[in-house]
Design a protein around this motif. Structure first.
Motif, short mmCIF file in Angstrom:
data_model
loop_
_atom_site.label_atom_id
_atom_site.label_comp_id
_atom_site.label_asym_id
_atom_site.label_seq_id
_atom_site.Cartn_x
_atom_site.Cartn_y
_atom_site.Cartn_z
N ASP A 1 34.77 45.75 43.24
CA ASP A 1 35.64 45.89 41.87
C ASP A 1 36.57 47.04 41.88
O ASP A 1 37.57 46.86 41.04
CB ASP A 1 34.24 46.25 40.95
CG ASP A 1 33.74 45.12 40.64
OD1 ASP A 1 33.88 43.71 40.93
OD2 ASP A 1 32.28 45.13 40.24
N THR A 2 36.43 48.16 42.44
CA THR A 2 37.35 49.18 42.52
C THR A 2 38.45 48.65 43.17
O THR A 2 39.85 49.02 42.69
CB THR A 2 36.70 50.52 42.93
OG1 THR A 2 35.69 50.89 42.58
CG2 THR A 2 37.77 51.43 43.46
N TYR B 1 39.80 45.82 43.32
CA TYR B 1 40.47 44.73 42.36
C TYR B 1 41.21 45.55 41.38
O TYR B 1 42.25 45.30 40.88
CB TYR B 1 39.48 43.85 41.80
CG TYR B 1 38.63 42.88 42.79
CD1 TYR B 1 39.04 42.71 44.13
CD2 TYR B 1 37.52 42.47 42.61
CE1 TYR B 1 38.46 42.06 45.12
CE2 TYR B 1 36.71 41.81 43.53
CZ TYR B 1 37.32 41.58 44.79
OH TYR B 1 36.46 40.81 45.67
N ARG B 2 40.41 46.49 40.94
CA ARG B 2 40.97 47.55 39.76
C ARG B 2 42.04 48.16 40.36
O ARG B 2 43.25 48.23 39.37
CB ARG B 2 39.96 48.26 38.95
CG ARG B 2 40.29 48.93 37.96
CD ARG B 2 39.08 49.79 37.18
NE ARG B 2 37.99 50.07 38.12
CZ ARG B 2 36.86 49.77 38.41
NH1 ARG B 2 36.41 48.62 37.92
NH2 ARG B 2 35.94 49.97 39.07
N GLY C 1 45.16 45.76 40.40
CA GLY C 1 45.50 45.66 38.85
C GLY C 1 46.36 46.65 38.39
O GLY C 1 47.39 46.32 37.66
N TRP C 2 46.00 47.73 38.88
CA TRP C 2 46.71 48.99 38.08
C TRP C 2 48.08 49.17 38.76
O TRP C 2 49.13 49.36 38.15
CB TRP C 2 45.88 50.34 38.45
CG TRP C 2 45.04 50.65 37.33
CD1 TRP C 2 43.58 50.46 37.46
CD2 TRP C 2 45.36 51.32 36.07
NE1 TRP C 2 43.06 50.86 36.34
CE2 TRP C 2 43.85 51.09 35.20
CE3 TRP C 2 46.43 51.57 35.29
CZ2 TRP C 2 43.90 51.60 34.06
CZ3 TRP C 2 46.37 51.73 33.99
CH2 TRP C 2 45.21 51.86 33.42
N ALA D 1 48.22 41.28 40.85
CA ALA D 1 47.33 40.91 39.92
C ALA D 1 46.58 39.77 40.11
O ALA D 1 45.53 39.86 39.27
CB ALA D 1 48.26 40.70 38.59
N GLU E 1 42.35 40.79 40.56
CA GLU E 1 41.60 41.31 39.45
C GLU E 1 41.47 40.05 38.35
O GLU E 1 40.48 39.89 37.74
CB GLU E 1 42.49 42.53 38.79
CG GLU E 1 41.62 42.98 37.64
CD GLU E 1 42.30 44.34 37.17
OE1 GLU E 1 41.39 45.04 36.47
OE2 GLU E 1 43.26 44.42 37.09
N THR E 2 42.46 39.14 38.06
CA THR E 2 42.52 38.28 37.17
C THR E 2 41.40 37.31 37.67
O THR E 2 40.80 36.67 36.71
CB THR E 2 43.56 37.58 36.85
OG1 THR E 2 44.39 37.19 38.36
CG2 THR E 2 44.71 38.56 36.27
N ALA F 1 38.76 37.97 39.58
CA ALA F 1 37.47 38.63 39.59
C ALA F 1 37.03 38.66 37.94
O ALA F 1 36.00 38.67 37.74
CB ALA F 1 37.50 40.07 40.15
N LYS F 2 37.88 38.86 37.16
CA LYS F 2 37.44 38.93 35.52
C LYS F 2 37.49 37.46 35.00
O LYS F 2 37.43 37.46 33.81
CB LYS F 2 38.56 39.69 35.10
CG LYS F 2 38.63 41.28 35.15
CD LYS F 2 39.22 42.09 34.54
CE LYS F 2 38.95 43.55 34.86
NZ LYS F 2 40.11 44.21 33.93
N ALA G 1 39.04 38.64 47.41
CA ALA G 1 38.41 38.26 46.11
C ALA G 1 37.89 36.62 46.27
O ALA G 1 36.89 36.36 45.69
CB ALA G 1 39.43 38.51 44.79
#
Length: 178
Positions: free
Chosen positions: A6-7, A9-10, A13-14, A70, A73-74, A76-77, A156
Motif C-alpha cells: 500500500d505504501t 502504491y501510495r 500515486g504521489w 497512477a 494506486e487506482t 488498488a483503490k 499491483a
C-alpha cells in the motif's frame, strides 16, 4: 507485506500527483507571462517575451509519467472502470477465480511492457538519446518513469490476483461498473 504494498502504491500515486502539479506550474507560468506581456503592451511598454521553452514536450512527458505512475494506486483503490457483465452473473468463488486469472493475464502483459520499456530506456541511456524539442531532454528519463509506473502496476496486478485467489472480496467491492 500489505502495508509495504500500500505504501508503494501510495508513493507512486504521489509521484503522479507531483507530475500533474508540475504541469500546472509550468502552464501557469506561461499563461501568467503572456498576460503580463499583454498588460505591458497595453500600457505602451515593451513585452518581457518570457516563455517556458519546450512546454508542450515537457508537459507531454510529465503527463505520460503521471498516467503510468497512477495505474497501481487506482487499481488498488478499485477506481478503475471494470466491465463486469459476465462476472456479476457468476457465483462468488468462480467470480473470484476469474478475477484472479484476468489479473494474472494483465500482470503478464504489464510485465512484458515493463521489460520492453526498461530495455528501451537503457538503450536510450546508452546511446545518449535526447528529445528533438527546444529543450534536449534525455529520453531515458520519461521512458524510465513509464517503466517504473508499469513495474508498480505489474506488482499491483499480481497483488490483485493473490487477493482474488485467496477469496478477498476487495477486488469487486468498489470501482465503477459497466
Amino acid at each position: 507485506m500489505r502495508h509495504a504494498l500500500d505504501t508503494l502504491y501510495r508513493m507512486a500515486g504521489w509521484l503522479a500527483a507531483f507530475c500533474l502539479v508540475a504541469i500546472l506550474v509550468l502552464v501557469a507560468l506561461q499563461v501568467g507571462a503572456r498576460l503580463l506581456d499583454w498588460g505591458l503592451t497595453s500600457l505602451g511598454t515593451g513585452a518581457t517575451g518570457f516563455a517556458v521553452p519546450g512546454l508542450a514536450e515537457i508537459g507531454g512527458f510529465l503527463l505520460g509519467a503521471s498516467t503510468f505512475l497512477a495505474l497501481a494506486e487506482t487499481l488498488a483503490k478499485n477506481v478503475h472502470i471494470r466491465v463486469d457483465l459476465l462476472t456479476t452473473r457468476l457465483p462468488e468463488r468462480p467470480r473470484q477465480i476469474l478475477d484472479g486469472v484476468v489479473a494474472l493475464i494483465g500482470a503478464a502483459l504489464a510485465a512484458f511492457a515493463t521489460y520492453a520499456l526498461a530495455a528501451l530506456a537503457m538503450k536510450s541511456l546508452t546511446y545518449g538519446d535526447v528529445s528533438y524539442g527546444l529543450v534536449a531532454v534525455p529520453l531515458a528519463l520519461p521512458q524510465g518513469c513509464l517503466a517504473a509506473g508499469l513495474l508498480v502496476f505489474t506488482i499491483a496486478l499480481i497483488d490483485e490476483a493473490v487477493l482474488a485467489f485467496s477469496g478477498d472480496d476487495r477486488i469487486s467491492g468498489g470501482g465503477e461498473s459497466i
